[in-house]
Design an enzyme around this catalytic site. Structure first.
Site, PDB file in Angstrom:
ATOM      1  N   ASP A   1       0.869  -1.165   0.000  1.00  0.00           N
ATOM      2  CA  ASP A   1       0.000   0.000   0.000  1.00  0.00           C
ATOM      3  C   ASP A   1       0.913   1.224   0.000  1.00  0.00           C
ATOM      4  OD1 ASP A   1      -2.482   1.475   0.467  1.00  0.00           O
ATOM      5  OD2 ASP A   1      -3.190  -0.400   1.348  1.00  0.00           O
TER       6      ASP A   1
ATOM      7  N   ASP B   1      -2.906   4.641  -2.419  1.00  0.00           N
ATOM      8  CA  ASP B   1      -3.964   5.174  -1.565  1.00  0.00           C
ATOM      9  C   ASP B   1      -4.405   6.575  -2.026  1.00  0.00           C
ATOM     10  OD1 ASP B   1      -5.371   4.700   1.049  1.00  0.00           O
ATOM     11  OD2 ASP B   1      -4.379   6.575   1.599  1.00  0.00           O
TER      12      ASP B   1
ATOM     13  N   GLU C   1      -6.313   3.762  -5.844  1.00  0.00           N
ATOM     14  CA  GLU C   1      -7.597   3.954  -5.160  1.00  0.00           C
ATOM     15  C   GLU C   1      -8.028   5.372  -5.501  1.00  0.00           C
ATOM     16  OE1 GLU C   1      -9.723   4.125  -0.808  1.00  0.00           O
ATOM     17  OE2 GLU C   1      -7.886   5.191  -1.243  1.00  0.00           O
TER      18      GLU C   1
ATOM     19  N   HIS D   1     -11.070  -3.069   3.276  1.00  0.00           N
ATOM     20  CA  HIS D   1     -11.035  -2.732   4.710  1.00  0.00           C
ATOM     21  C   HIS D   1     -11.819  -1.470   5.041  1.00  0.00           C
ATOM     22  CE1 HIS D   1      -8.157  -0.261   2.723  1.00  0.00           C
ATOM     23  NE2 HIS D   1      -7.988   0.469   3.805  1.00  0.00           N
ATOM     24  N   ASP D   2     -12.360  -0.792   4.038  1.00  0.00           N
ATOM     25  CA  ASP D   2     -13.132   0.436   4.283  1.00  0.00           C
ATOM     26  C   ASP D   2     -14.630   0.235   4.116  1.00  0.00           C
ATOM     27  OD1 ASP D   2     -10.791   1.928   4.622  1.00  0.00           O
ATOM     28  OD2 ASP D   2     -10.707   2.484   2.503  1.00  0.00           O
TER      29      ASP D   2
HETATM   30  O1  TEU Z   1      -9.401   5.453   1.872  1.00  0.00           O
HETATM   31  C1  TEU Z   1      -9.887   6.579   1.252  1.00  0.00           C
HETATM   32  C2  TEU Z   1     -11.349   6.881   1.267  1.00  0.00           C
HETATM   33  O2  TEU Z   1     -11.738   7.869   0.732  1.00  0.00           O
HETATM   34  C3  TEU Z   1     -12.358   6.081   1.915  1.00  0.00           C
HETATM   35  O3  TEU Z   1     -12.550   4.848   1.387  1.00  0.00           O
HETATM   36  C4  TEU Z   1     -12.136   6.170   3.382  1.00  0.00           C
HETATM   37  O4  TEU Z   1     -12.197   4.936   3.951  1.00  0.00           O
HETATM   38  C5  TEU Z   1     -13.153   7.002   4.077  1.00  0.00           C
HETATM   39  O5  TEU Z   1     -14.201   6.189   4.378  1.00  0.00           O
HETATM   40  C6  TEU Z   1     -13.676   8.190   3.382  1.00  0.00           C
HETATM   41  O6  TEU Z   1     -14.901   8.561   3.908  1.00  0.00           O
HETATM   42  C7  TEU Z   1      -8.041   5.240   1.992  1.00  0.00           C
HETATM   43  C8  TEU Z   1      -7.783   3.999   2.806  1.00  0.00           C
HETATM   44  O7  TEU Z   1      -8.301   2.894   2.133  1.00  0.00           O
HETATM   45  C9  TEU Z   1      -8.355   4.198   4.173  1.00  0.00           C
HETATM   46  O8  TEU Z   1      -8.284   3.061   4.981  1.00  0.00           O
HETATM   47  C10 TEU Z   1      -7.612   5.345   4.814  1.00  0.00           C
HETATM   48  O9  TEU Z   1      -8.206   5.651   6.037  1.00  0.00           O
HETATM   49  C11 TEU Z   1      -7.621   6.590   3.941  1.00  0.00           C
HETATM   50  O10 TEU Z   1      -7.347   6.319   2.576  1.00  0.00           O
HETATM   51  C12 TEU Z   1      -6.555   7.556   4.399  1.00  0.00           C
HETATM   52  O11 TEU Z   1      -5.297   7.042   4.132  1.00  0.00           O
END
Ligand code: TEU
Length: 543
Positions: free
Chosen positions: A97, A199, A252, A321-322
């Site tokens: 990542d 990311d 992402e 994971h989100d």
């Molecule tokens: O996520 C970015 C993102 O915009 C979303 O998916 C985030 O989880 C959040 O819910 C927005 O409302 C990435 C990573 O996948 C996430 O785990 C991190 O927290 C984030 O970036 C910051 O690095």
């Protein structure tokens, strides 16, 4: 696109929750090593490893304090090197990542900036307040304010953080930042990693710091979403680093639309190999992700079709994971949990694109069983609670909102066995285990010839052997009510997929006939049973 990874089956590991080898309740690298045979058996080609770098853990590793070191609770660099070698021995590559929109505020660059070193102040986005107010009216991804006083408040300086206040955004106008990140990428590529999941990569470059147009969330985003500057940085990173190693990148890309996605992975522009889009993840929300509404299959099916036909190559994912667990979001679960999980996996392996699976999805893990906010660790959920409280939303409602949307739903420990600690840990897990590990676990599923894993392996192996599934075109045949059907075609050879999102019996869409090659049910009935999935070889001359 790097052809080596185009048809890979990618499996995401969230290290904290995968496997704990030393009983401290937190997953670790040696835990991952112990599960490599399992991943090889699933037919995984690439592991996407969520961050294992040194971090104060404000956002579970997405706040990095040292990009060249391993988080002690995950192990050592020697463990990492062993993981890489052991994975390689099983034909599995690893992508890291790459979190380069921000660092941790505990990174030495930020500490030096705070100590007044101009060189490092220029690594971050530090702006003067405007007439006693914040530098602009922007919003923040974690339901917070994106500006935090920098150093002595009387200087009226603020630093930008689009995420937590412990995640200051980097200043991508500074060529030093570019050079540092290139070196970090080379460090990991020299070790032998295959590439990066980048990311929030489409927000790294901010084209101006003007006030934004008022929005419900993320006011100001028009100033940083997929800017020309980001495109330039991505093509430079590709030319200066990625291409030198024949590596692979998946971005992402938040709030990305089809034209933006096309540009970001256009072959001739040479930026990213592929991107994660979010639109299909929005089919059960109102305006913002924290307000969930009833899942409408038609919205999901139509969005899938829109991206399948609008973008030449997609990433195929329903979980990470989100995101809350897909079997909880998109099916009724309960007695249909396993059959529903298989149907969703069926789609992930038969739509056109690269398949990404999140740990636990292969056994149909469900959303967590949390009883109150006290059991939730995710910083985003806590911020959302604060925001909702400030809006006057009272508690049963606030909790109801968070329970369904919290990212911790996907972060509960991996369920390996029905034993204490679910085979994840011999200690106390860092996040509440789901009590359904008694019945939903890898060991039990593996012992069942009709288990979710057995289905996963079958459909994964089929995709690997089928040029039609790998390279064939996509055509929607039906997206009415709750039944989805589409055709894949290559050089006159065709395959048809039918998937039901209903917990009732449904008629097969008209004109679909042929030999059923893979299904999540025994035998083939005249009608579709709840959540039935069929991969069909059409009769010659049919359709
Ligand atoms: O996520 C970015 C993102 O915009 C979303 O998916 C985030 O989880 C959040 O819910 C927005 O409302 C990435 C990573 O996948 C996430 O785990 C991190 O927290 C984030 O970036 C910051 O690095």
């Amino acid at each position: 696109m790097n052809p080596k990874y185009k048809h890979a089956t990618v499996y995401q590991i969230y290290p904290r929750s995968f496997a704990d080898s030393d009983g401290d309740g937190v997953g670790d690298i040696r835990g991952i090593i112990s599960k490599l045979d399992y991943l090889a058996e699933l037919g995984v080609d690439v592991i996407w490893l969520s961050p294992v770098y040194k971090s104060p853990n404000d956002d579970n590793g997405y706040d990095i304090s040292d990009y060249r070191d391993i988080q002690p609770e995950f192990g050592t660099m020697a463990d990492f090197d062993e993981l890489l070698a052991e994975a390689k021995a099983r034909g599995i590559s690893i992508i890291m990542d790459l979190v380069i929109n921000h660092t941790s505020d505990e990174h030495e660059w930020f500490k030096k900036a705070l100590a007044g070193e101009e060189k490092y102040k220029n690594y971050y986005i530090i702006k003067k307040g405007k007439n006693g107010k914040l530098p602009n009216n922007w919003g923040n991804f974690f339901a917070d304010c994106p500006w935090e006083p920098f150093g002595d408040p009387k200087n009226e300086e603020y630093f930008l953080h689009l995420f937590s206040k412990k995640q200051p955004d980097l200043n991508w106008y500074n060529p030093e930042v570019y050079r540092e990140i290139c070196d970090i990428m080379r460090f990991w590529l020299d070790k032998g990693v295959a590439g990066f999941r980048c990311d929030v990569i489409n927000v790294i470059h901010k084209k101006s710091f003007e006030d934004g147009k008022r929005q419900l969330v993320l006011t100001g985003r028009e100033h940083y979403l997929s800017t020309d500057g980001t495109h330039r940085i991505l093509s430079s990173l590709r030319r200066d680093v990625i291409d030198k190693y024949d590596a692979f990148t998946v971005g992402e890309t938040v709030m990305v639309d089809i034209p933006m996605a096309r540009d970001l992975c256009d072959e001739s522009r040479r930026e990213l190999d592929m991107v994660f889009a979010f639109e299909h993840m929005e089919c059960d929300q109102i305006a913002v992700k924290w307000f969930k509404t009833k899942f409408k299959p038609k919205k999901l099916m139509k969005t899938l079709t829109k991206w399948q036909t609008g973008l030449n190559w997609n990433t195929l994912y329903f979980e990470n994971h989100d995101q809350p667990r897909s079997v909880t979001r998109f099916t009724k679960g309960g007695e249909y949990r396993a059959v529903g999980a298989k149907m969703l996996l069926g789609l992930l392996f038969t739509l056109r694109g690269t398949t990404f699976i999140y740990q636990g999805e292969e056994i149909g893990m469900t959303n967590g069983a949390f009883d109150s906010l006290d059991e939730i660790m995710d910083i985003e959920s806590h911020n959302v609670d604060k925001m909702a409280k400030s809006m006057g939303i009272i508690n049963p409602f606030r909790w109801n909102l968070i329970k369904k949307t919290s990212r911790d739903n996907a972060r509960t420990p991996m369920q390996w066995t029905d034993g204490e600690g679910a085979g994840f840990t011999s200690g106390t897990p860092w996040l509440k285990l789901h009590p359904n590990h008694k019945t939903v676990n890898v060991r039990r599923d593996l012992s069942n010839p009709d288990g979710v894993i057995a289905f996963f392996k079958k459909v994964n192996a089929y995709k690997k052997s089928s040029e039609v599934l790998k390279e064939g075109s996509f055509k929607e045949l039906c997206a009415e009510g709750d039944v989805y059907a589409f055709e894949r075609e290559l050089d006159g050879e065709r395959l048809t997929v039918v998937a039901s999102f209903s917990d009732k019996t449904r008629a097969l869409p008209e004109g679909i006939e042929g030999e059923c090659i893979i299904s999540n049910y025994e035998g083939v009935g005249e009608k579709l049973r709840p959540y039935e999935f069929r991969l069909i070889k059409p009769k010659l001359g049919a359709n």
